[in-house]
Design a protein around this motif. Structure first.
Motif, mmCIF file in Angstrom:
data_model
loop_
_atom_site.group_PDB
_atom_site.id
_atom_site.type_symbol
_atom_site.label_atom_id
_atom_site.label_comp_id
_atom_site.label_asym_id
_atom_site.label_seq_id
_atom_site.Cartn_x
_atom_site.Cartn_y
_atom_site.Cartn_z
ATOM 1 N N MET A 258 0.757 -1.136 -0.097
ATOM 2 C CA MET A 258 0.061 -0.111 0.184
ATOM 3 C C MET A 258 0.993 1.229 -0.064
ATOM 4 S SD MET A 258 -1.164 -0.531 4.051
ATOM 5 C CE MET A 258 -1.809 -2.211 3.530
ATOM 6 N N ASP B 149 -1.966 8.103 1.225
ATOM 7 C CA ASP B 149 -3.111 8.277 2.281
ATOM 8 C C ASP B 149 -4.035 7.099 2.103
ATOM 9 O OD1 ASP B 149 -1.523 10.186 3.366
ATOM 10 O OD2 ASP B 149 -2.697 11.755 2.164
ATOM 11 N N ILE B 150 -4.317 6.420 3.118
ATOM 12 C CA ILE B 150 -5.329 5.352 3.048
ATOM 13 C C ILE B 150 -6.048 5.284 4.283
ATOM 14 C CG2 ILE B 150 -3.817 3.835 1.268
ATOM 15 C CD1 ILE B 150 -2.556 2.244 3.679
ATOM 16 N N GLU B 151 -7.016 4.384 4.112
ATOM 17 C CA GLU B 151 -7.694 3.967 5.250
ATOM 18 C C GLU B 151 -7.701 2.561 5.380
ATOM 19 O OE1 GLU B 151 -11.294 7.379 5.212
ATOM 20 O OE2 GLU B 151 -11.623 5.253 4.633
ATOM 21 N N ILE B 152 -7.302 2.092 6.454
ATOM 22 C CA ILE B 152 -6.937 0.380 6.647
ATOM 23 C C ILE B 152 -7.995 -0.094 7.451
ATOM 24 C CG2 ILE B 152 -5.365 -1.206 7.348
ATOM 25 C CD1 ILE B 152 -3.104 0.773 7.273
ATOM 26 N N GLU B 153 -8.550 -1.006 6.808
ATOM 27 C CA GLU B 153 -10.072 -1.594 7.585
ATOM 28 C C GLU B 153 -9.483 -2.956 8.082
ATOM 29 O OE1 GLU B 153 -13.140 -2.109 4.665
ATOM 30 O OE2 GLU B 153 -14.468 -3.151 6.067
ATOM 31 N N GLN C 43 -9.622 9.866 -3.061
ATOM 32 C CA GLN C 43 -8.263 9.266 -2.501
ATOM 33 C C GLN C 43 -8.244 9.376 -1.178
ATOM 34 O OE1 GLN C 43 -5.841 12.240 -1.761
ATOM 35 N NE2 GLN C 43 -3.931 11.335 -1.771
ATOM 36 N N ARG C 44 -9.110 9.981 -0.298
ATOM 37 C CA ARG C 44 -9.479 9.952 1.074
ATOM 38 C C ARG C 44 -9.956 8.566 1.510
ATOM 39 N NH1 ARG C 44 -12.123 14.929 3.677
ATOM 40 N NH2 ARG C 44 -10.057 15.692 2.991
ATOM 41 N N ARG C 45 -11.008 8.014 0.731
ATOM 42 C CA ARG C 45 -11.642 6.957 0.834
ATOM 43 C C ARG C 45 -11.134 5.754 0.298
ATOM 44 N NH1 ARG C 45 -17.820 8.935 -0.038
ATOM 45 N NH2 ARG C 45 -18.011 10.392 1.597
ATOM 46 N N ASP C 46 -9.763 5.718 -0.115
ATOM 47 C CA ASP C 46 -9.184 4.574 -0.548
ATOM 48 C C ASP C 46 -8.780 3.710 0.529
ATOM 49 O OD1 ASP C 46 -7.700 2.869 -2.386
ATOM 50 O OD2 ASP C 46 -6.055 4.231 -2.822
ATOM 51 N N ARG C 47 -9.590 2.565 0.489
ATOM 52 C CA ARG C 47 -9.524 1.835 1.807
ATOM 53 C C ARG C 47 -8.814 0.654 1.473
ATOM 54 N NH1 ARG C 47 -14.746 1.209 5.534
ATOM 55 N NH2 ARG C 47 -14.352 3.903 5.559
ATOM 56 N N VAL C 48 -7.942 -0.042 2.377
ATOM 57 C CA VAL C 48 -7.219 -1.237 2.237
ATOM 58 C C VAL C 48 -7.754 -2.100 3.288
ATOM 59 C CG1 VAL C 48 -5.065 -2.181 1.758
ATOM 60 C CG2 VAL C 48 -5.471 0.101 0.899
ATOM 61 N N ARG D 297 -3.097 16.329 2.627
ATOM 62 C CA ARG D 297 -3.442 15.795 1.563
ATOM 63 C C ARG D 297 -3.266 16.861 0.225
ATOM 64 N NH1 ARG D 297 -5.578 11.427 2.901
ATOM 65 N NH2 ARG D 297 -6.457 11.087 4.811
#
Lengths: 311, 594
Positions: free
Chosen positions: A236, A239-243, B26-31, B52
């Motif tokens: 990855m 800037d990411i959101e890790i779930e 991009q902010r909601r790019d969730r992994v 950002r």
């Protein structure tokens, strides 16, 4: 044509339903056996070494004859010299109960294709289960999560191999799991044996407690730590959101090189802590990446870690 | 480029929305990861989060390009250069004598033509142009669109310098006639400033001046004339003027019938003039004067005058009966009249003037012709059976205006329908009395009436009419034409070139008549044209022309190619978005082949 595949869904994504082992691979597995501890107590029909001494052709000690002893094991030469009946004792081989516990929690539902963690775990369960069955051990296999699940076994015949493969194929991702609770519930009513836990261990909050729940000499615990390559080397970026796959909650993070390096460092520390705890508690630990080929990498790796023996 | 629907450009506001969506995306790019156990620790360790920024990805650029193309297409753009309001350029080229000055290389007119050629060749598609010669009588030389460029250039190259000041007001008045209604007009005047113009004028359209020539010095013969003295001798008069800003010293040479008879030294201060007069020997036919040396304007350094001499005009009168016309002809000085009948007439008969009374032969001679009372049975002109008796006559031509027609009465005049080649010089109401014109390159005059059927022979108007007719038909002694004028009849130029009647006389010198028995002097004598000093441009008010803004545009709209481009970008975006699927598919095929 290229567009025919464009609209096709990726069928290899997610966990595959079939758990198939190559026939030649199974034959090669038959030459191996689980390296069970001598301290374990099992039946007398296995191939594992035992610390019990029973009347046997291979001599290691004597004891006085008692009623109902088999006269075939009386040492008549010793009787001639001592005029007392002695029975020849020898090291016996035993079978041990083998318990394969596969974690099917949501965290195991990760990856695609052959590198899917649960799929890889099912293959590993099938391979080790077949290896136990071929060694005459009493095999019990369980895929666990937070709820009660059907159990395979106990079986001790290679004839049950097909049932084992069918059972492995039926394992699907479940809900959240607690390994400590599962181990506790599993080991308490059973006399002992070899416990092979196949899990990513993300649900383990206190590994030392798990080890205490299945500690020698009653139990021999093998922790097979399954990790996906992307868990070992995250790709990855930005800037990411890790779930969290189990909890569903997420955090926001800037996945730069420094952060990823910290992650790798922390992961290695975590795995090292588990390995150290296992060594301290007499358990075996093996970290397996799901990109390792089962036969060419994992089996030799388990032999190296003395989880398996044989040629 | 303009837009038919500018409000459609408001959709460009979607561009920042696209950028915002990308920022949000991009902010909601969730992994998804199996566990946050380690990641939470990293977050708690205050891993620094960078501010950002908008990710400059290819996908963002493709989306922005796609939105921009569609937004611009909604504005319905089109190229203004090929709209219905294509420009109409009117090139007004001064061809007066001063444009022959050589202070521009090779001449002012050549430089003006080069500039005009540059403008014509730079016409855009859909533009049009017109070429107007700025002379005493401005005319439209050629007009057409950019497709007619070759015609415009060919006509441009035929222009030659020579003539009096141009009439700018007349040129401005005909310029709008060359354009389509409500078309935008740009008038470009290429001149050296020597033209007649009103103090103030108004022109419809925009106007641009291109002036040629510098303030050059010039010495010119500004007058050469002869007059008859009381004792019957003739006297020649000449005047030379220096219009330059420096003193000059040259020589005026006088030639009579080709022999130099006088040479007068000239010293003139700036703006000065000098006059000479010489008595002429009897019988002198041709006098010419020239200045030695050279200056910027060679045309006005020489002048000539035909004096007539003692040569007589041969008049062939073809009539079957006595006529007062014979008496009038014989009364003209220098006329040698020979009377024959119609049966004796031959078209090849040598004569300077042939007069037919009551008869018109099938074949007219190659000489000036006067037809008196044409009969009905001939093909030259249509004569009706209707017989009229008009009372009051009036002249439509200046040559016949000095005749007092009031006492003249006509008894019987057949109605004549004027042919296309003839003009009505004198008429009584709608009844033509005298027609003038050119027929087979020869001047011709038709008297519709029979003088014997009127009181004309008893009136002073009769010899005056005969003299005016002769002046119309024959080159007269002392007649001088200015260069640039139209040939009154067929002439042979000094270089031998045959000039048809009505054609422009572009050379100075002595022109011979086609019959070889007459001569005509063409000079560049003009005070105004001799002055090569620059003059200020007149004050001309430009009135914005109402252009056809409400007309449907015929220019090519650009929304179709923009939509096609947007479609291509969309396909590119789709392929880019699915590139991972293609790669996976390729890998699967490779594995299957292995």
């Amino acid at each position: 044509m290229w567009w025919k595949t464009t609209f096709r869904r990726n069928r290899s994504a997610g966990v595959a339903n079939q758990t198939a082992l190559d026939e030649a691979f199974l034959r090669r597995l038959e030459r191996l056996s689980l390296n069970a501890s001598r301290m374990l107590r099992g039946g007398l029909s296995g191939v594992h070494a035992s610390t019990r001494r029973l009347p046997a052709p291979t001599f290691s000690d004597h004891r006085s004859y008692s009623t109902s002893d088999d006269l075939r094991y009386v040492d008549w030469n010793a009787y001639g010299r001592q005029e007392e009946l002695f029975v020849k004792l020898g090291e016996t081989e035993q079978d041990v109960p083998v318990h394969l516990l596969l974690d099917r929690s949501r965290s195991m539902d990760y990856g695609t294709g052959d590198m899917h963690k649960l799929h890889y775990g099912r293959m590993l369960l099938a391979a080790l289960g077949y290896l136990a069955l071929s060694g005459g051990d009493a095999l019990t296999a369980t895929a666990f999560d937070g709820a009660a699940q059907p159990v395979f076994g106990p079986q001790r015949s290679k004839a049950a191999a097909v049932s084992l493969l069918r059972y492995a194929s039926s394992i699907v991702p479940g809900a959240e799991s607690r390994i400590e609770t599962t181990i506790q519930q599993y080991t308490r009513p059973r006399p002992g044996g070899m416990v092979v836990v196949i899990s990513d261990l993300w649900s383990v909050s206190d590994v030392d407690r798990v080890l205490r729940l299945a500690q020698p000499p009653r139990w021999q615990l093998l922790l097979l730590h399954l990790l996906h390559p992307e868990e070992l080397e995250p790709a990855m970026q930005g800037d990411i959101e890790i779930e969290d796959s189990e909890q569903g909650d997420y955090i926001t993070l800037s996945a730069d090189a420094e952060t990823l390096a910290r992650y790798r460092e922390r992961l290695n520390q975590w795995c090292g802590a588990i390995d150290t705890a296992c060594q301290r508690r007499g358990a075996s630990y093996a970290r397996i990446s799901t990109d390792m080929p089962l036969e060419r990498a994992v089996i030799p790796f388990l032999r190296q870690r003395q989880v398996l023996r044989g040629t | 480029m303009s837009f038919l629907l500018p409000i459609g450009l408001l959709t460009l506001l979607v561009l920042p929305i696209v950028a915002l969506l990308h920022l949000i995306q991009q902010r909601r790019d969730r992994v998804r990861v199996p566990s946050l156990q380690i990641w939470r620790e990293l977050q708690r360790q205050n891993v620094q989060q960078k501010p950002r920024r908008l990710p400059l990805t290819l996908l963002l650029l493709l989306h922005l390009l796609l939105a921009a193309l569609l937004a611009v297409a909604l504005g319905q753009p089109f190229l203004q250069a090929i709209r219905g309001q294509a420009q109409h350029i009117v090139l007004v080229i001064d061809t007066s004598t001063s444009m022959a000055a050589t202070d521009e290389s090779p001449s002012r007119l050549a430089a003006a033509k080069a500039e005009a050629e540059r403008i014509i060749t730079s016409l855009r598609r859909g533009d049009s142009a017109a070429l107007i010669e700025l002379s005493a009588q401005p005319r439209i030389v050629a007009q057409g669109t950019s497709a007619d460029m070759a015609v415009l250039l060919a006509e441009l190259r035929t222009l030659k310098a020579g003539g009096p000041d141009g009439d700018l007001a007349a040129a401005m008045s005909i310029a709008p006639a060359t354009a389509q209604p409500k078309a935008a007009i740009q008038i470009v005047v290429l001149t050296d400033g020597s033209f007649r113009a009103p103090d103030t004028a108004t022109v419809s359209g925009s106007m641009e001046w291109r002036t040629f020539g510098n303030a050059g010095d010039n010495v010119a013969i500004v007058a050469l004339a002869a007059r008859q003295l009381r004792d019957g001798r003739q006297q020649l008069y000449a005047r030379v003027a220096n219009s330059g800003t420096t003193p000059i010293a040259r020589t005026l040479q006088l030639n009579l019938d080709g022999e130099r008879v006088a040479s007068e030294p000239i010293r003139l201060a700036p703006g000065g003039e000098a006059e000479w007069s010489w008595p002429l020997p009897s019988g002198t036919e041709l006098a010419s004067a020239s200045l030695s040396g050279s200056d910027l304007q060679p045309l006005d350094d020489q002048a000539a005058i035909v004096l007539g001499g003692t040569a007589q005009t041969r008049v062939l009168l073809v009539t079957s009966s006595d006529t007062p016309v014979e008496r009038a002809l014989r009364a003209q000085r220098g006329f040698a009249v020979q009377r024959i009948t119609a049966a004796e007439y031959q078209a090849s008969a040598a004569a300077d003037l042939v007069v037919f009374v009551g008869d018109v032969p099938a074949q007219l001679p190659s000489a000036p012709v006067l037809v008196v009372a044409p009969p009905r049975d001939q093909e030259l002109i249509e004569v009706a059976d209707e017989v009229l008796s008009p009372r009051t006559a009036a002249a439509n031509d200046d040559r016949f205006a000095a005749i007092d027609w009031k006492p003249v009465t006509f008894e019987r005049i057949p109605r004549i329908t004027p042919p296309a080649w003839a003009d009505v010089a004198v008429s009584s109401g709608d009844v033509p009395l005298v027609l003038t014109g050119q027929f087979n390159n020869n001047p011709i005059v038709i008297w519709a009436f029979d003088p014997s059927a009127s009181n004309l022979p008893n009136r002073l108007a009769f010899p005056l009419l005969t003299a005016a007719t002769a002046r119309q038909l024959l080159p007269q002694a002392h007649d001088r034409l200015l260069v640039g004028a139209s040939a009154p009849f067929a002439l042979r130029a000094p270089d031998g070139q045959v000039i048809a009647a009505g054609d422009r006389l572009a050379q100075v010198g002595i022109y011979q008549t086609a019959s070889g028995n007459g001569a005509l002097a063409v000079n560049a004598i003009d005070d105004s044209e001799a002055n090569l000093q620059q003059r200020p441009a007149p004050a001309i008010t430009e009135v914005p022309r109402q252009v056809a803004t409400d007309d449907a545009p015929v220019g090519r709209e650009l929304w179709q190619p923009l939509v096609v481009a947007a479609l291509l970008v969309l396909i590119g975006e789709w392929l880019y978005s699915h590139r991972a699927s293609f790669q996976r598919s390729g890998r699967r095929k490779q594995r299957a082949q292995v």
